[in-house]
Design a protein around this motif. Sequence first.
Motif, PDB file in Angstrom:
ATOM      1  N   GLU A  46       0.842  -1.185   0.000  1.00  0.00           N
ATOM      2  CA  GLU A  46       0.000   0.000   0.000  1.00  0.00           C
ATOM      3  C   GLU A  46       0.878   1.236   0.000  1.00  0.00           C
ATOM      4  N   SER A  47       0.263   2.416  -0.122  1.00  0.00           N
ATOM      5  CA  SER A  47       1.074   3.623  -0.165  1.00  0.00           C
ATOM      6  C   SER A  47       1.803   3.780   1.166  1.00  0.00           C
ATOM      7  N   GLY A  48       3.059   4.196   1.079  1.00  0.00           N
ATOM      8  CA  GLY A  48       3.860   4.341   2.283  1.00  0.00           C
ATOM      9  C   GLY A  48       4.548   3.071   2.711  1.00  0.00           C
ATOM     10  N   SER A  49       4.463   2.009   1.911  1.00  0.00           N
ATOM     11  CA  SER A  49       5.099   0.766   2.325  1.00  0.00           C
ATOM     12  C   SER A  49       6.559   0.721   1.902  1.00  0.00           C
ATOM     13  N   GLY A  50       7.019   1.714   1.157  1.00  0.00           N
ATOM     14  CA  GLY A  50       8.436   1.794   0.808  1.00  0.00           C
ATOM     15  C   GLY A  50       8.783   1.133  -0.508  1.00  0.00           C
ATOM     16  N   LYS A  51       7.786   0.792  -1.319  1.00  0.00           N
ATOM     17  CA  LYS A  51       8.093   0.081  -2.552  1.00  0.00           C
ATOM     18  C   LYS A  51       8.727   1.003  -3.593  1.00  0.00           C
ATOM     19  N   SER A  52       8.214   2.218  -3.699  1.00  0.00           N
ATOM     20  CA  SER A  52       8.802   3.156  -4.660  1.00  0.00           C
ATOM     21  C   SER A  52      10.189   3.585  -4.208  1.00  0.00           C
ATOM     22  N   VAL A  53      10.355   3.773  -2.892  1.00  0.00           N
ATOM     23  CA  VAL A  53      11.656   4.184  -2.364  1.00  0.00           C
ATOM     24  C   VAL A  53      12.700   3.139  -2.715  1.00  0.00           C
ATOM     25  N   THR A  54      12.341   1.874  -2.560  1.00  0.00           N
ATOM     26  CA  THR A  54      13.260   0.791  -2.905  1.00  0.00           C
ATOM     27  C   THR A  54      13.651   0.865  -4.382  1.00  0.00           C
ATOM     28  N   ALA A  55      12.658   1.052  -5.237  1.00  0.00           N
ATOM     29  CA  ALA A  55      12.927   1.074  -6.670  1.00  0.00           C
ATOM     30  C   ALA A  55      13.790   2.270  -7.049  1.00  0.00           C
ATOM     31  N   MET A  56      13.504   3.422  -6.418  1.00  0.00           N
ATOM     32  CA  MET A  56      14.274   4.620  -6.739  1.00  0.00           C
ATOM     33  C   MET A  56      15.728   4.456  -6.323  1.00  0.00           C
ATOM     34  N   SER A  57      15.985   3.715  -5.233  1.00  0.00           N
ATOM     35  CA  SER A  57      17.383   3.589  -4.812  1.00  0.00           C
ATOM     36  C   SER A  57      18.176   2.690  -5.752  1.00  0.00           C
ATOM     37  N   ILE A  58      17.485   1.838  -6.507  1.00  0.00           N
ATOM     38  CA  ILE A  58      18.210   1.019  -7.483  1.00  0.00           C
ATOM     39  C   ILE A  58      18.888   1.924  -8.507  1.00  0.00           C
ATOM     40  N   LEU A  59      18.185   2.961  -8.941  1.00  0.00           N
ATOM     41  CA  LEU A  59      18.761   3.883  -9.916  1.00  0.00           C
ATOM     42  C   LEU A  59      19.467   5.055  -9.242  1.00  0.00           C
ATOM     43  N   GLY A  60      19.516   5.063  -7.911  1.00  0.00           N
ATOM     44  CA  GLY A  60      20.174   6.164  -7.209  1.00  0.00           C
ATOM     45  C   GLY A  60      19.494   7.486  -7.454  1.00  0.00           C
ATOM     46  N   LEU A  61      18.163   7.490  -7.459  1.00  0.00           N
ATOM     47  CA  LEU A  61      17.427   8.718  -7.795  1.00  0.00           C
ATOM     48  C   LEU A  61      17.098   9.553  -6.564  1.00  0.00           C
ATOM     49  N   HIS A  62      17.499   9.088  -5.380  1.00  0.00           N
ATOM     50  CA  HIS A  62      17.240   9.906  -4.192  1.00  0.00           C
ATOM     51  C   HIS A  62      18.294  10.991  -4.068  1.00  0.00           C
ATOM     52  N   ASP A  63      17.899  12.095  -3.437  1.00  0.00           N
ATOM     53  CA  ASP A  63      18.836  13.178  -3.186  1.00  0.00           C
ATOM     54  C   ASP A  63      19.921  12.676  -2.224  1.00  0.00           C
ATOM     55  N   PRO A  64      21.186  12.604  -2.698  1.00  0.00           N
ATOM     56  CA  PRO A  64      22.217  11.984  -1.853  1.00  0.00           C
ATOM     57  C   PRO A  64      22.447  12.720  -0.533  1.00  0.00           C
ATOM     58  N   SER A  65      22.172  14.030  -0.494  1.00  0.00           N
ATOM     59  CA  SER A  65      22.420  14.751   0.752  1.00  0.00           C
ATOM     60  C   SER A  65      21.364  14.448   1.804  1.00  0.00           C
ATOM     61  N   GLN A  66      20.255  13.858   1.379  1.00  0.00           N
ATOM     62  CA  GLN A  66      19.158  13.612   2.306  1.00  0.00           C
ATOM     63  C   GLN A  66      18.967  12.124   2.593  1.00  0.00           C
ATOM     64  N   THR A  67      19.732  11.293   1.890  1.00  0.00           N
ATOM     65  CA  THR A  67      19.435   9.867   1.959  1.00  0.00           C
ATOM     66  C   THR A  67      20.653   9.081   2.436  1.00  0.00           C
ATOM     67  N   ASN A  68      20.396   8.072   3.233  1.00  0.00           N
ATOM     68  CA  ASN A  68      21.450   7.190   3.707  1.00  0.00           C
ATOM     69  C   ASN A  68      21.058   5.755   3.468  1.00  0.00           C
ATOM     70  N   TYR A  69      22.075   4.940   3.234  1.00  0.00           N
ATOM     71  CA  TYR A  69      21.822   3.508   3.135  1.00  0.00           C
ATOM     72  C   TYR A  69      22.599   2.828   4.261  1.00  0.00           C
ATOM     73  N   PRO A  70      21.963   2.672   5.440  1.00  0.00           N
ATOM     74  CA  PRO A  70      22.703   2.144   6.585  1.00  0.00           C
ATOM     75  C   PRO A  70      23.254   0.739   6.325  1.00  0.00           C
ATOM     76  N   THR A  71      22.487  -0.120   5.652  1.00  0.00           N
ATOM     77  CA  THR A  71      22.991  -1.458   5.378  1.00  0.00           C
ATOM     78  C   THR A  71      22.659  -1.827   3.948  1.00  0.00           C
ATOM     79  N   GLY A  72      23.335  -2.840   3.468  1.00  0.00           N
ATOM     80  CA  GLY A  72      22.916  -3.479   2.232  1.00  0.00           C
ATOM     81  C   GLY A  72      23.663  -3.053   0.998  1.00  0.00           C
ATOM     82  N   GLU A  73      23.432  -3.780  -0.069  1.00  0.00           N
ATOM     83  CA  GLU A  73      24.001  -3.442  -1.361  1.00  0.00           C
ATOM     84  C   GLU A  73      23.032  -3.817  -2.478  1.00  0.00           C
TER      85      GLU A  73
END
Lengths: 542, 345
Positions: A46-73
Motif C-alpha cells: 500500500e502507499s507508504g510501504s516503501g516500494k517506490s523508495v526501494t525502486a528509486m534507490s536502485i537507480l540512485g534517484l534519491h537526493d544523496p544529501s538527504q538519503t542514507n543507506y545504513p545497510t545493504g548493497e
Amino acid sequence: MTNTETLLSVQNLSVAFGRTGEQQSQVVHEVSFDITAGEKLALVGESGSGKSVTAMSILGLHDPSQTNYPTGEIKFQGMNLLKLDDAALRRVRGREIAMIFQEPMTSLNPVYTIGDQLTEPLILHQDISKEQARQRAIELLDRTGIVEPHKRIDAFPHMLSGGQRQRVMIAMALACSPKLLIADEPTTALDVTVQAQIIELLEDIQNEFGMAVLMITHDLNMVRRFAKQVCVMQHGKIVEQATVDQLFAQPQHEYTKRLLDSQPKCLIEQTSAEQRQSWPTVLNTESLRCYFQIKAGFFRRQVGEVRAVDNISLTLRQGETVGIVGESGSGKTTLGMCLLRLQDCEGSIIFNGQDLQQIKSREMRPLRQHFQIVFQDPFSSLSPRMTIEQIIREGLEIHFPEQTAEQHRERILKVLDEVGLEESMLWRYPHEFSGGQRQRIAIARAVVLEPKVIMLDEPTSALDVSVQKQVLELLVDLQRKHNISYLFITHDLAVIRAMAHRIIVMKSGQLVEEGETEPLFTAPQQDYTRLLLQASLYREAQ
Amino acid sequence: MTALKLKPDVLTQRAWRRFKANRRGYVSLWVFSILFLLSLFAEVLSNDKPLVVYYESGLYFPLFKSYPETTFGGDFDTETDYTDPYVKTLLKKGSNWAIYPLNPYSYETINYFTKHPNPAPPSTDNLLGTDDRGRDVFARLIYGFRLSVLFAFVLTLIGIVLGVVAGALQGYLGGRFDLFAQRLIEIWGSMPELYLLIIFASLFEPSVLLLIILLSLFGWMGLADYVRAEFLRGRNMDYVTAAKAMGVSHRSIMFRHLLPNSMTPVITFLPFRISAAIMALTSLDFLGLGVPPTTPSIGELLAQGKENIDAWWLSMTTFGVLVGTLVLLIFIGEALREAMDIRRG
C-alpha cells in the motif's frame, strides 16, 4: 530465452531519510530480492510501504544529501550500484536499467516534442546521428502501438491522450534496449480499457526483448495477470515472497491475507427489483442534457458542441444505490454536477417532489441539506485552513440555525462516532490526517445534515485497498442506519459490484446500458459494457 | 461547553507557539513593541512643559492644561513659556518645584540658549544635538518615529482592505467583471503617482490625511493582483464545490473558505508593505512634498542631514532609527508568516 543468471540482486537494503547525525527516519528495512534476466517480479504494497523508495534507490534517484543507506548493497551484473559515482551511474541509467513512472502527464516535458525527448537518450547513449535516431524513434513509437508514428513524433505531450503518453514513456524506456525495466505503477492513472492495453504491450515487449521487469503496484489483479514472482511489502519490510500462483493460493503472512481479502465483496443486502418498487422515489430525471459550446474566431461563432450529458433519464429510490460507471470523459461527473444544480443543463430534475430546474438558486439553498456530495480527492475537498469542527459545523449553522452551539456540538460528536473518528480530532486541520481519515471527515460533513441523497464521486479511488474496503463498509452501514440513497460514480467495477443495486453505464455522455447489478455483470447486453468488464475484471473470472 | 470555549484558545496558542519558535522575530516584537509603546507616550517623555508644577501650595499640570504666565507670577496673560529662564527661576523660587520630562524638549521647541551655533552637536543639553533651526534631534526622532509607524499601519491597513476586497471580487466573480476591473487597474496603475502627488501638494494644504488618501488610491493594486490569482485558483477546488453543494452563501464562501486560503500573499507582503509605507513617507518628506514643515518627520531630518553634511548627528541618528525600524518590522513579519502556517504544527 530464460536465463537463470541473476541480473539484479538487492541484499539487506535499508534506506533512511534525513541528514547524518540528525534525526533520521528509516523507511526501508533490510529488503532483499533477486531478479534473474527476463524475469517478471512485482513489488506489492500500500502507499507508504516503501516500494517506490526501494525502486528509486536502485537507480540512485534519491537526493544523496538527504538519503542514507545504513545497510545493504544493490548488485547489478556484479557492480554495486550504491558505490558507483555519478558518471558511472549515468551510464547504467537508461542504457541498462530504464524506468517508467506513474503519472504520464508530468513525466514528459511539456515544452519539447515527443520526438525530441525520444531521440535524446539514443543520441546520449548510442552515439548515432540525428537522422538515425529519428528513424529509430519512429520505429519505437510504431512498436509501442502509436498510430501514424511519423506524424506523432512531432507532437507535443499535451496533444496526446494519457494512454498514448504512457506508450511514449515505454518507447523512451525501450530506446536503448535495457536489461531491466522498472515500472512504477505504470497504469494507475489510466482508464481500465487503456490499462489492459498497456499491460498487454508490456508483456509483448518483455517477451520480444527478453528483459527483466520490476513492477511496482498496489493492484493485485495486475500482479496476478503480469508477474511471476511477488514480494509483498509492509512498513518498509518484505513480509512475503513467493511465486504468483503460490501467493494467491496460499498466502502465508497475515498482511498478505488481509490484502487479498480487501478485494471488495458484495456488501449490500440483495433485494430484487420488485421489492424495491415499493421504496419511494427521491430523484427522477427526464432526458437531461448538458452541452458545452465550442466557440472560435473573433465573433465567438459556435463551431461545435461537446455533449457531456446527452439525454439521460434515471430514477433513484429511497435507500437505494445507483452506480454510474464509465471511463474518464464519459460525462459521469458532469451528470452529478447537473443533478446538484452546480452545472446548468436542460431537462427536468424532480427531487423530493420538486422540480429543481424551476426554482431559483436562493430557493435551492434549503433543499441542499438533503442532497450532499463526497468527492474523490480527500486532499482538495477539505478547506485546508479550517479545523475539522469548523468543516462539519458549517452545514449545521446554515441548515439548523435554530439550534444552539451545544446542540450542534452534540450532533458533530455523534456523527464523528458514527464515522469512526475521535473527539480529540476536532481541533486539528485536514493535513494532519491520512487519506482514509479525510474521506471519513468528508462523509461526516455530508451525513451530519441527515441528507436523503449523497452523491459519491469516486469516493475510494484515491485510497489504498484495505482502507477502501473500510470506507465502503462505513458507507453501507450509514445507508442501512439512515436510509440514505447513494449515487455512486466510479470507474472501478469491482467496487460498484459490491455497492450498487442498479447500474448505469455511460459512454461519451450517453447511456449505454442500464440494469440490475448482477445481471449486468453476468450477462451484459452491450458490446461496450462487455469491453469494460473484460478490461477490468480479467482476473475475476478465474 | 468548556471544550467549546477551549477551541479558539488552542488554535491561538498554537499560532503563538509557532511565532515564539522564531527567536529573532520574537525578540524583535518585544523590542519594537516597547519602543512603539514608549513613543505613544512621547508627550510625557519628551516635552518642553513640566509634568507637575508645585507653585505656592497649589499643584498644576501644564501638560494637560494651559496656564497664563501670570499664574506663576509672570508678566504676560499669554500661555507660559516654560523654557524661558525667567519662568524657570520663578518655578524654583522658595518651596516651589517642577518636574520636567526626561528630555525637556518637544519636537518644535527651539533651544535659543545653546552654546553652539545651529545645528549644534550632541551635548548634555541636547543629547543628540539640534537641527539647523535649533530643535532637539532626539525629540524630533521620537515624534517622527511615532508618526511614521502610525502612518504606515494606517496606510497598510487601508491598502490590504482595498486590495483584498478588489482581488476577491475579481477572482470570485471572474468573467466580465474581472475583465473590466483588470483593464481599470491597468489604466489606473499607469498614472504617474509622483506627479499627481506634486500637483496635489500644490493644490491642497499638505497634511498627513491628504498623503494617506493619495497613497491609498494607488497602494492596493499590487496586492489585488495576487489575491485575485489565489481566488481564481481556489474557486475551482473541491472544497468550494462542496460548500456550494451544502448551500453556503457566496459571501460565506468568499470569506470563510477562500479568504483564509488566499492570505499567503497578504501575510508574505505585510512586512514589506509596512516598510514600503514608511519609506514612502520618508522619501516624500525628503523631497519636501510630504507633511507640513513643522511636523516631526524622519524624511525632513534626512534632508537636513544632506544639507549639513558635516553635522553627522543629523544623518547618522536618523539613518539608525530608520534602518532599525525597518529591520525590526521585517523580522517580525517573517515570524508572523511562520506563525500563520498551520502546517508547522
